[in-house]
Design an enzyme around this catalytic site. Structure first.
Site, PDB file in Angstrom:
ATOM      1  N   TYR A  67       0.652  -1.214  -0.019  1.00  0.00           N
ATOM      2  CA  TYR A  67       0.176   0.089  -0.089  1.00  0.00           C
ATOM      3  C   TYR A  67       0.901   1.085   0.102  1.00  0.00           C
ATOM      4  O   TYR A  67       1.785   1.318   0.501  1.00  0.00           O
ATOM      5  CB  TYR A  67      -0.753   0.081   1.434  1.00  0.00           C
ATOM      6  CG  TYR A  67      -1.499   1.470   1.397  1.00  0.00           C
ATOM      7  CD1 TYR A  67      -2.886   1.272   0.965  1.00  0.00           C
ATOM      8  CD2 TYR A  67      -1.070   2.535   2.166  1.00  0.00           C
ATOM      9  CE1 TYR A  67      -3.533   2.753   1.100  1.00  0.00           C
ATOM     10  CE2 TYR A  67      -1.512   3.629   2.262  1.00  0.00           C
ATOM     11  CZ  TYR A  67      -2.891   3.854   1.603  1.00  0.00           C
ATOM     12  OH  TYR A  67      -3.487   5.052   1.963  1.00  0.00           O
ATOM     13  N   GLU A 109      -3.558   7.604  -4.011  1.00  0.00           N
ATOM     14  CA  GLU A 109      -3.318   6.466  -3.195  1.00  0.00           C
ATOM     15  C   GLU A 109      -3.223   5.255  -4.092  1.00  0.00           C
ATOM     16  O   GLU A 109      -4.099   4.974  -5.242  1.00  0.00           O
ATOM     17  CB  GLU A 109      -4.709   6.337  -2.391  1.00  0.00           C
ATOM     18  CG  GLU A 109      -4.879   4.906  -1.648  1.00  0.00           C
ATOM     19  CD  GLU A 109      -6.109   5.059  -0.662  1.00  0.00           C
ATOM     20  OE1 GLU A 109      -5.984   4.906   0.391  1.00  0.00           O
ATOM     21  OE2 GLU A 109      -7.381   5.079  -1.098  1.00  0.00           O
TER      22      GLU A 109
END
Length: 403
Positions: free
Chosen positions: A125, A213
Site C-alpha cells: 500500500y 493512493e
C-alpha cells in the site's frame, strides 16, 4: 476534485508510473471488445472487471439485490459477458458509499497480473498527501496492502511507515531507496520500486494532487512493480491551472446540489440535519453549526457565500438550501466586514420575493458594517423573516421556530 481509476492510471502513465493495463467500457458489447483487444495486446488469460465509481471498497461492495461485486475476475469472454452485464447499470453499495450506493455507468476491463511465476507476488500500500502538522508532503506505505488496509491502520499501526518530504527540495534518492528497503525488496524489485516511487512523486507534485493512493501496489512474479488500483484527488485551489484535468470531471458522480453551488461560486457541503445554514467564512460556518446544535437543531448543510455576498449569491444559496426537503428552518449568519450588512439584507428580501412560496422560517443575523440598517430593512419588509443582531438571539429564534 476526484477522478475515476481508469483516468487516474492514464495520468500516472504520463509520468512513467507502471500500471495495470485496462480499457474502459460503458456497455456489455464494449466490454467484450475491450477484453478481446486487451488479450491481443497483453496476452492476459483472465480479466478483471472493475466498477468505476468515486468510492473505495469496491472489492467488498455488492451490486444491490445481486451477488455481483464491484471488482470481479472473469476466466473467459463468456464469463466476462455475464459479469459485465451484472455490474453495469447496477447500484453498487460499499463501505464508502453508504446504503444509498452509486450507479455503475462504466467498468474497467483490466489485465490479470496475478499470474504464477518463479517468485512470489506481493501486495503493498502507498499514498502521498500533505501533512499539515509538519508542513511537508508525506508518503505513507506498508507491506500489508489489499482490501483490509483500514483494519491494518486500525489494529497494527506500527506496520505503517511514513516518509516526510520537504517540498522545497523534493524527494531525495536516499528516501526512495529507504522506502524500497522497508518494503523488504531486493534485486530487480528493489530497483523497480525506487523508480516507481520517484515517478509517482513527480505526478503528485506536477498535478497539484491533494492525494494519491495506490492499493494494491503490486510486485509481480517477475519482479515488476505496478499500480493495480489508483485513486487521485486534486486540490480545488490549483485545479484551474490544469484544464486537461478539469476535463476529466464526472459531474454524475457528484451531489447535484454541490455541482449547482460550484456554478454559483458557493462552497456547499450537504449534511443530514434540519436547519439550513448560509454564512460568509468557514470559521463563522463552524460557529453557526455549533449554535444550531446547542439550540436543539442539526445542521443541514455547510454553505459559505464568501466575502463578496450580494443579492445574486444569496438567492442562489436560498435555492440550493431549499432543494433539501429535510430543511425545516434557515439560519443566515453574515458578518459584515468587506460586505455591507444592508446589502446582504436587501439580497435576502429580493431573493425571498423572487423565489416565492418559502414555507420554512428564516432567521437572519447580520453583524458588522451597517448591521442596524440591515435589521431595520428586514423588519420593515413585511416578510416572514426573523432578524437578530447577537448570535444568542439567533440561537433562541432557531430553537423557537423548531418547536
Amino acid at each position: 476534485m476526484n477522478i475515476h481509476e481508469y483516468q487516474a492510471k492514464d495520468v500516472l502513465k504520463k509520468y512513467g508510473v507502471a500500471v495495470q493495463e485496462g480499457i474502459v467500457a460503458s456497455t456489455t458489447d464494449e466490454a467484450v471488445a475491450a477484453a478481446t483487444q486487451l488479450q491481443a495486446q497483453t496476452g492476459t488469460q483472465f480479466f478483471v472487471i472493475k466498477a468505476q465509481i468515486h468510492a473505495g471498497g469496491r472489492g467488498k461492495g455488492k451490486i444491490e439485490g445481486t451477488d455481483f461485486r464491484g471488482v470481479m475476475v472473469a476466466k473467459s469472454i463468456d464469463d466476462l459477458k455475464v459479469k459485465a452485464a451484472g455490474i453495469l447499470g447496477g447500484n453498487l453499495v460499499t463501505i464508502q458509499t453508504g446504503e444509498k450506493g452509486k450507479i455503475v455507468n462504466k467498468i474497467l476491463i483490466a489485465q490479470d497480473v496475478y499470474y504464477p511465476g518463479a517468485n512470489p507476488t506481493k501486495e503493498f500500500y502507498m499514498s502521498m498527501l500533505l501533512d499539515r502538522a509538519t508542513g511537508t508532503n508525506v508518503i505513507i506505505y506498508t507491506t500489508e496492502g489489499g482490501m483490509d488496509i483500514e483494519e491494518v491502520a486500525h489494529s497494527t499501526p506500527e506496520k505503517l511507515f511514513k516518509e516526510h518530504v520537504d517540498p522545497r527540495v523534493g524527494l531525495q534518492g536516499f528516501q526512495a531507496r529507504k522506502i524500497a528497503f522497508n518494503l523488504g525488496l531486493s534485486g530487480e524489485a528493489n530497483k523497480q520500486m525506487i523508480k516507481f516511487v520517484s515517478s509517482l512523486y513527480k505526478a503528485y507534485i506536477a498535478n497539484d494532487c491533494e492525494m494519491i493512493e495506490i492499493n494494491p501496489l503490486f510486485k509481480t512474479s517477475d519482479d515488476k512493480i505496478i499500480a493495480v488500483d489508483a485513486k487521485l484527488s486534486f486540490d480545488d485551489n490549483g485545479i484551474e491551472r490544469h484544464p486537461d484535468l478539469m476535463a476529466l470531471r464526472d459531474e454524475s458522480e457528484e451531489d447535484p446540489t454541490e455541482v449547482e453551488a460550484k456554478k454559483s461560486n458557493l462552497n456547499y457541503v450537504k449534511l443530514d440535519g434540519n436547519v439550513g445554514c448560509m454564512v460568509n467564512g468557514a470559521g463563522l460556518a463552524m460557529a453557526t453549526m455549533d449554535i444550531i446544535k446547542l439550540s436543539g437543531g442539526e445542521p443541514a448543510n455547510f454553505l459559505d457565500v464568501g466575502g463578496t455576498a450580494n443579492a445574486t449569491t444569496v438567492e442562489a444559496g436560498f435555492r440550493i438550501i431549499l432543494s433539501d426537503p429535510n430543511v425545516k428552518a434557515i439560519l443566515i449568519n453574515i458578518f459584515g466586514g468587506i460586505v455591507r450588512c444592508d446589502r446582504v439584507a436587501q439580497g435576502v428580501v429580493d431573493a425571498y420575493k423572487n423565489i416565492g412560496n418559502i414555507h420554512v422560517p428564516i432567521i437572519v443575523r447580520l453583524q458588522g458594517t451597517n448591521a442596524a440598517e440591515a435589521k431595520k430593512l428586514i423588519d420593515e419588509s413585511g416578510l416572514k423573516v426573523h432578524s437578530a443582531i447577537q448570535l444568542k438571539e439567533a440561537a433562541e429564534l432557531v430553537s423557537e421556530v423548531l418547536k
